[in-house]
Design an enzyme around this catalytic site. Structure first.
Site, PDB file in Angstrom:
ATOM      1  N   LYS A  23     -53.892 -32.011  43.727  1.00  0.00           N
ATOM      2  CA  LYS A  23     -53.719 -32.622  42.408  1.00  0.00           C
ATOM      3  C   LYS A  23     -52.371 -33.337  42.329  1.00  0.00           C
ATOM      4  CE  LYS A  23     -55.570 -30.136  39.133  1.00  0.00           C
ATOM      5  NZ  LYS A  23     -55.621 -28.894  38.352  1.00  0.00           N
ATOM      6  N   ARG A  93     -50.301 -27.188  35.269  1.00  0.00           N
ATOM      7  CA  ARG A  93     -51.580 -27.236  35.986  1.00  0.00           C
ATOM      8  C   ARG A  93     -51.396 -26.759  37.413  1.00  0.00           C
ATOM      9  NH1 ARG A  93     -53.360 -33.400  35.688  1.00  0.00           N
ATOM     10  NH2 ARG A  93     -55.437 -32.455  35.835  1.00  0.00           N
ATOM     11  N   GLY A 102     -61.853 -24.685  38.738  1.00  0.00           N
ATOM     12  CA  GLY A 102     -61.957 -23.588  37.787  1.00  0.00           C
ATOM     13  C   GLY A 102     -61.337 -22.293  38.255  1.00  0.00           C
ATOM     14  N   MET A 104     -58.091 -21.753  39.173  1.00  0.00           N
ATOM     15  CA  MET A 104     -56.751 -21.567  38.657  1.00  0.00           C
ATOM     16  C   MET A 104     -56.729 -22.083  37.233  1.00  0.00           C
ATOM     17  SD  MET A 104     -55.007 -20.307  41.035  1.00  0.00           S
ATOM     18  CE  MET A 104     -55.056 -20.130  42.793  1.00  0.00           C
ATOM     19  N   ARG A 337     -59.787 -36.996  42.834  1.00  0.00           N
ATOM     20  CA  ARG A 337     -59.929 -36.284  44.110  1.00  0.00           C
ATOM     21  C   ARG A 337     -61.253 -36.704  44.718  1.00  0.00           C
ATOM     22  NH1 ARG A 337     -60.923 -30.633  41.165  1.00  0.00           N
ATOM     23  NH2 ARG A 337     -62.982 -31.056  40.363  1.00  0.00           N
ATOM     24  N   HIS A 455     -68.988 -26.071  34.409  1.00  0.00           N
ATOM     25  CA  HIS A 455     -68.616 -25.149  35.477  1.00  0.00           C
ATOM     26  C   HIS A 455     -69.839 -24.798  36.326  1.00  0.00           C
ATOM     27  CE1 HIS A 455     -67.941 -21.106  37.176  1.00  0.00           C
ATOM     28  NE2 HIS A 455     -66.755 -21.603  37.445  1.00  0.00           N
ATOM     29  N   SER A 764     -72.492 -15.456  78.220  1.00  0.00           N
ATOM     30  CA  SER A 764     -72.784 -15.838  76.847  1.00  0.00           C
ATOM     31  C   SER A 764     -72.116 -14.795  75.969  1.00  0.00           C
ATOM     32  CB  SER A 764     -74.299 -15.860  76.631  1.00  0.00           C
ATOM     33  OG  SER A 764     -74.568 -16.110  75.279  1.00  0.00           O
ATOM     34  N   CYS A 831     -73.483 -16.842  71.555  1.00  0.00           N
ATOM     35  CA  CYS A 831     -74.782 -16.716  70.902  1.00  0.00           C
ATOM     36  C   CYS A 831     -74.735 -15.785  69.702  1.00  0.00           C
ATOM     37  CB  CYS A 831     -75.842 -16.265  71.893  1.00  0.00           C
ATOM     38  SG  CYS A 831     -75.482 -14.644  72.594  1.00  0.00           S
ATOM     39  N   TYR A 851     -71.329 -24.518  75.311  1.00  0.00           N
ATOM     40  CA  TYR A 851     -72.261 -24.661  74.182  1.00  0.00           C
ATOM     41  C   TYR A 851     -72.086 -23.530  73.186  1.00  0.00           C
ATOM     42  CZ  TYR A 851     -75.059 -20.936  76.253  1.00  0.00           C
ATOM     43  OH  TYR A 851     -75.467 -19.732  76.738  1.00  0.00           O
TER      44      TYR A 851
HETATM   45  P1  ADP Z   1     -58.805 -27.978  36.589  1.00  0.00           P
HETATM   46  O1  ADP Z   1     -58.217 -27.974  37.943  1.00  0.00           O
HETATM   47  O2  ADP Z   1     -59.432 -26.714  36.194  1.00  0.00           O
HETATM   48  O3  ADP Z   1     -59.629 -29.201  36.346  1.00  0.00           O
HETATM   49  P2  ADP Z   1     -56.662 -29.326  35.257  1.00  0.00           P
HETATM   50  O4  ADP Z   1     -55.267 -28.994  35.555  1.00  0.00           O
HETATM   51  O5  ADP Z   1     -57.190 -30.547  35.895  1.00  0.00           O
HETATM   52  O6  ADP Z   1     -57.565 -28.070  35.590  1.00  0.00           O
HETATM   53  O7  ADP Z   1     -56.687 -29.443  33.701  1.00  0.00           O
HETATM   54  C1  ADP Z   1     -57.657 -28.983  32.818  1.00  0.00           C
HETATM   55  C2  ADP Z   1     -57.976 -30.043  31.798  1.00  0.00           C
HETATM   56  O8  ADP Z   1     -56.822 -30.422  31.069  1.00  0.00           O
HETATM   57  C3  ADP Z   1     -58.501 -31.316  32.428  1.00  0.00           C
HETATM   58  O9  ADP Z   1     -59.542 -31.807  31.620  1.00  0.00           O
HETATM   59  C4  ADP Z   1     -57.322 -32.239  32.393  1.00  0.00           C
HETATM   60  O10 ADP Z   1     -57.716 -33.577  32.358  1.00  0.00           O
HETATM   61  C5  ADP Z   1     -56.607 -31.809  31.135  1.00  0.00           C
HETATM   62  N1  ADP Z   1     -55.188 -32.089  31.231  1.00  0.00           N
HETATM   63  C6  ADP Z   1     -54.343 -31.603  32.159  1.00  0.00           C
HETATM   64  N2  ADP Z   1     -53.096 -32.097  31.985  1.00  0.00           N
HETATM   65  C7  ADP Z   1     -53.167 -32.908  30.933  1.00  0.00           C
HETATM   66  C8  ADP Z   1     -52.186 -33.733  30.272  1.00  0.00           C
HETATM   67  N3  ADP Z   1     -50.936 -33.808  30.696  1.00  0.00           N
HETATM   68  N4  ADP Z   1     -52.589 -34.443  29.201  1.00  0.00           N
HETATM   69  C9  ADP Z   1     -53.878 -34.366  28.778  1.00  0.00           C
HETATM   70  N5  ADP Z   1     -54.831 -33.619  29.353  1.00  0.00           N
HETATM   71  C10 ADP Z   1     -54.481 -32.900  30.431  1.00  0.00           C
HETATM   72 MG    MG Z   2     -59.019 -30.929  36.868  1.00  0.00          MG
END
Ligand code: ADP
Ligand code: MG
Ligand code: MG
Length: 874
Positions: A23, A93, A102, A104, A337, A455, A764, A831, A851
């Site tokens: 990220k 984040r 989901g 973290m 991503r 999710h 093997s 195997c 193999y």
């Molecule tokens: P995940 O990895 O679970 O997707 P994220 O860190 O991407 O968690 O964030 C969860 C939600 O919060 C996402 O929808 C993301 O776009 C939103 N979000 C994260 N940071 C910001 C920010 N700085 N401003 C607005 N929305 C945010």
């Molecule tokens: Mg996200």
């Protein structure tokens, strides 16, 4: 200079993924590309590792770097963190090297407190929005950072909505939301015994620590085990200025893919919600709109989004999964991503990207996760059975495939049912990361709430599990463990079926059939075959298995287990006759009768292989496995065999062993009863001679003597094999080459592999037994306690599924080296189960095996993994 732990987005780029997590590195890359990104900074994965080294503590040096970066962010945004009239608000984040959707937790709107929220309301002229942001923050902070039960916050919100007679959050006024915030804080005090933290810096550091801490929460550990992610990687933390999708109807938030993650079809595919924040789209609280609608709602933002999405795809040369937010008509990207996708989509995208000239074949090969390929080979509904079945409801086709099974309503029940051997359909209001094990246990997942990017949908697609989501008409009665749909009530344990490709729901079990393989599959696998050097064989015991395996691209049979041939029909009774025989003559007579069966099987397999090699393992299991064990069954069999019950019972008793896994099995059987090895050799060689004569195929049988640990026992059995084979070949009047080798599955065999190699033309590696004996874990029972080992971070993965490279792998490598030191041309293969596991396959490639051999369904996985092993070394 001391190590740097914190990087501004403008200081980094995509190449720093290991350090900054996916990220963070991509936010930096997008900043570099000039995309509209709310700025921020990333606290590195090394800081996370340091946090654990320091005893779960963020040290002062890192804190100082954070403070410094915060100042830079203040300068960039022109707002002050902790200011009371125009506060800088941030999101915290997580984001590791590999995306863990989901897994973290994220905290939004951090920096607000009782005073700042007033200033924020005045400054924005939008008190409703200010209190909406505050109540969200209090809830997320309490949940993520303090672990307070989310459901209680939801209940408070629901209660307030209900008293006011509101359906949707959107109806809540500024004052209502203020009331919600107050009630949330009261709930916080009730649980924590202290006031909700008002100091933004405390809030921030608590949140950072919580993200680091969440790296080792249970669901993260489970996810890592399922996806081969090492615990040592750690997660980064991104601190980013907030942008607000919840400012009103000129704001919104959404997620989108540049290609359809289910089919791979090119074109923007996504969902959004107006006046919403963060997780609202994926949480399934409100049902989102398809992204095409955005063109009407906000044409400029839409056009810009489309343009930049394509730019991102071209830049990363792969399908992108993006998060965006529109704040008062201004578009921001929050994440991009390489998107998760179904196997079908993965293949189509890989092939299309090559055709579109966006990437090379070799790059395309790296874009498909080998493990996914078996999704393509799994059953679909039988067309007629499907047409005859009644559709009781339909919802979003969130993850394709066909599933038939029994209904369960929670993850624990699903896991239990799976253990009982049932096929499970998990029916939930919505899923959350806590449900992950239950989802993994399920054949299919059905949710009441949630869109295509919920999710449930995202996780199910990743797992290759069929999923239908967002079926609003379905009513679950949790206490009765029933649901009602289309006028029919279904109780726990009853059957239903899901069509994840069409989104249809059936309340009966429906026949499934084997899938057809698309043209993309053939092309793509062809590219893999051009690249790989490791050969791929299959473990197969019947002509039908061989046919399957060859269709999936197997280049031979690496393990034919002959014992399976003795269970069917009348064979088992001949086998039993052989076991109770009291003299060699009697035993030979019984064996003589088994030869025709075994020979016919081998002939069928040789023909299906059309000249490809086959390794046949001589009888391996302990003989008691062929006899019944209950008194009743023994009595019945005695009558059938024309012997007394006492006689048969005595045989059963004499075969009893305390540790059958360490008992009279493998080549030990042939040491006691060489006539068994002789009979099997006859069948193998005679079948080869007949097929050579009748079908003109050139066959080089590979006869494998199992479970040797001492060269002399191998030599002893081999002598019988060679004498028999040579005699039959001489009599046949044709020339036939054959090989005799052994299975390396006892640590002692690996340790003395140079001696063993003098008597073997091939090795093997039977890594199932080798793992069992190296760890001293019973492979039948270890599951019961291995869970504790994962939870307590002693083991990260199941050593029976993923080769333990440090220990067992070392034995394998040593045996290869020792073996080839005396016999340079020694043929080497594996195997065990590991032959179909991508990371283990890479290991096999790296140590120079010829193999791998795996179950027929996993052959494509192995072909791709073998190609990726080559590319990873480039
Ligand atoms: P995940 O990895 O679970 O997707 P994220 O860190 O991407 O968690 O964030 C969860 C939600 O919060 C996402 O929808 C993301 O776009 C939103 N979000 C994260 N940071 C910001 C920010 N700085 N401003 C607005 N929305 C945010
Ligand atoms: Mg996200
Ligand atoms: Mg074995």
């Amino acid at each position: 200079m001391s190590k740097k732990f914190v990087y501004m987005f403008s200081e980094a780029d995509a190449s720093m993924k290991n350090l900054l997590g996916g990220k963070g590195a991509n936010l930096a890359e997008m900043t570099k590309l000039g995309l509209p990104i709310p700025q921020g900074f990333t606290i590195s994965t090394e800081a996370c590792t340091k946090y654990y080294e320091d005893g779960e503590l963020v040290n002062d040096a890192i804190k100082a770097e954070v403070e410094n970066s915060l100042e830079q962010l203040e300068a960039l945004t022109g707002k002050k963190f902790g200011d009371n009239s125009e506060p800088l608000l941030v999101s915290v984040r997580s984001g590791g090297r590999a995306s863990m959707p989901g897994m973290m937790d994220t905290v939004l709107n951090l920096g607000l407190n009782d005073v700042a929220v007033e200033g924020f309301a005045t400054k924005t002229g939008n008190p409703r929005f200010a209190y909406d942001s505050y109540r969200r923050f209090i809830q997320m902070f309490s949940d993520v950072v303090k672990g307070l039960p989310k459901s209680q916050f939801e209940r408070v919100l629901d209660d307030i909505k209900e008293t006011k007679g509101f359906e949707s959050d959107l109806e809540l006024s500024a004052d209502d939301l203020k009331e919600v915030a107050e009630a949330f804080k009261a709930l916080y005090v009730k649980h924590e015994g202290s006031e909700f933290p008002q100091d933004p810096r405390t809030q921030l550091m608590d949140a950072v620590e919580a993200v680091f801490g969440s790296w080792n929460n249970e669901r993260a550990i489970i996810y890592r085990r399922m996806n081969d992610i090492p615990g040592s990687w750690g997660t980064a933390v991104n601190v980013q200025a907030m942008v607000f999708g919840n400012m009103g109807d000129t704001s919104g938030t959404g997620v989108a893919f540049t290609r359809d993650p289910s089919t791979g079809e090119k074109g923007i595919y996504g969902e959004y919600l107006l006046n919403a924040q963060g997780e609202d789209v994926v949480a399934g609280i409100r049902t989102p709109e398809p992204i095409s609608r955005l063109e009407n709602d906000m044409p400029e933002a839409y056009a810009e989004f489309m343009r930049l999405a394509i730019e991102l795809e071209n830049h990363y040369k792969d399908m992108q999964d993006m998060e965006f937010t529109i704040e008062d008509k201004k578009l921001y990207f929050l994440q991009t991503r390489n998107g998760k996708r179904t196997a079908q989509a993965a293949l189509k995208i890989a092939v299309d990207l090559v055709d579109e000239g966006l990437c090379t074949k070799e790059e395309a090969l790296m874009k498909v996760d080998p493990k996914q390929l078996d999704q393509l080979l799994h059953p679909m509904f039988d067309v007629e059975a499907l047409a005859a079945a009644k559709i009781y409801g339909s919802a979003l086709p969130a993850s394709p495939g066909a599933a038939t099974g029994q209904v369960y309503f929670n993850a624990d029940d699903a896991v239990e049912a799976k253990k009982r051997g049932e096929a499970v359909i998990l029916v939930r209001l919505e899923t959350s990361p806590e449900d992950i094990e239950g989802m993994d246990a399920a054949q299919g997942i059905l949710t009441v709430r949630g869109g295509m990017t919920s999710h449930a949908a995202v996780v199910a697609r990743g797992m290759g599990t069929c999923c239908v989501s967002g079926c609003g008409e379905l009513k679950i009665d949790d206490s009765a463990k029933t649901f009602t749909l289309g006028g029919k009530t279904v109780a726990e344990g009853e059957f239903m079926s899901l069509d994840g490709s069409a989104g249809n729901i059936y309340l009966e079990s429906i026949k499934t059939v084997d899938p057809e393989i698309s043209g993309d599959f053939g092309r793509f696998m062809g590219w893999a075959d051009e690249v790989r050097t490791l050969k791929v064989r299959a473990n197969a015991d019947s002509p039908k298995d061989v046919q399957n395996a060859v269709e999936y691209g197997a280049e031979g049979v690496g393990l034919c287990r002959t014992e399976h041939m003795f269970f069917e029909g009348e064979r088992i009774s001949k086998m039993r006759q052989m076991i109770v025989a009291k003299t060699v003559a009697e035993r030979e007579a019984a064996l003589e009768e088994l030869i025709p069966y075994q020979k016919a099987d081998f002939k069928g397999m040789y023909i299906a292989l059309d000249g490809k090699p086959m390794t046949v393992r001589l009888l391996d299991p302990p003989l008691h496995e062929f006899l019944p064990h209950s008194v009743e069954d023994i009595k019945e069999l005695a009558v059938e065999m024309g012997i007394t019950y006492e006689e048969l019972q005595a045989t059963v008793d004499s075969l009893h062993e305390f540790n059958p896994m360490l008992g009279h099995r493998g080549c030990r059987l042939a040491v006691t009863y060489p006539e068994i090895a002789v009979m099997q050799t006859r069948a193998i060689i005679e079948a080869a001679i007949e097929v050579t004569k009748e079908n003109g195929l050139k066959i080089v049988p590979e006869i494998m003597i199992p479970l040797a640990g001492e060269v002399k026992e191998l030599a002893y059995v081999k002598k019988f094999v060679v004498e028999t084979a040579d005699r039959i070949i001489a009599e046949s009047g044709i020339e036939l080459e054959y090989m005799v080798g052994t299975m390396i599955e006892i640590p002692r065999a690996a340790l003395t592999a140079d001696a063993i190699a003098t008597e073997a033309e091939f090795f093997s590696f039977g890594t199932n037994d080798l793992t069992q004996m190296t760890f001293g874990y019973s492979r039948d029972d270890a599951g019961a306690f291995l869970d504790d080992y994962y939870k307590k971070s002693i083991l990260e993965s199941d050593p029976f599924a993923r080769l333990d490279q440090t220990g067992v792998g070392q034995l394998v490598q040593m045996a290869c080296e020792k073996g080839r030191s005396v016999k340079p041309g020694l043929k080497l293969g594996i195997c065990g189960e590991h032959g179909g596991d991508p990371s283990s396959i890479e290991f096999c490639h790296n140590i120079g095996l010829d193999y791998v051999s795996c179950s027929p369904f996993r052959v494509p996985i192995a072909r791709l993994a073998a190609a990726q092993a080559v590319l990873n070394n480039k």
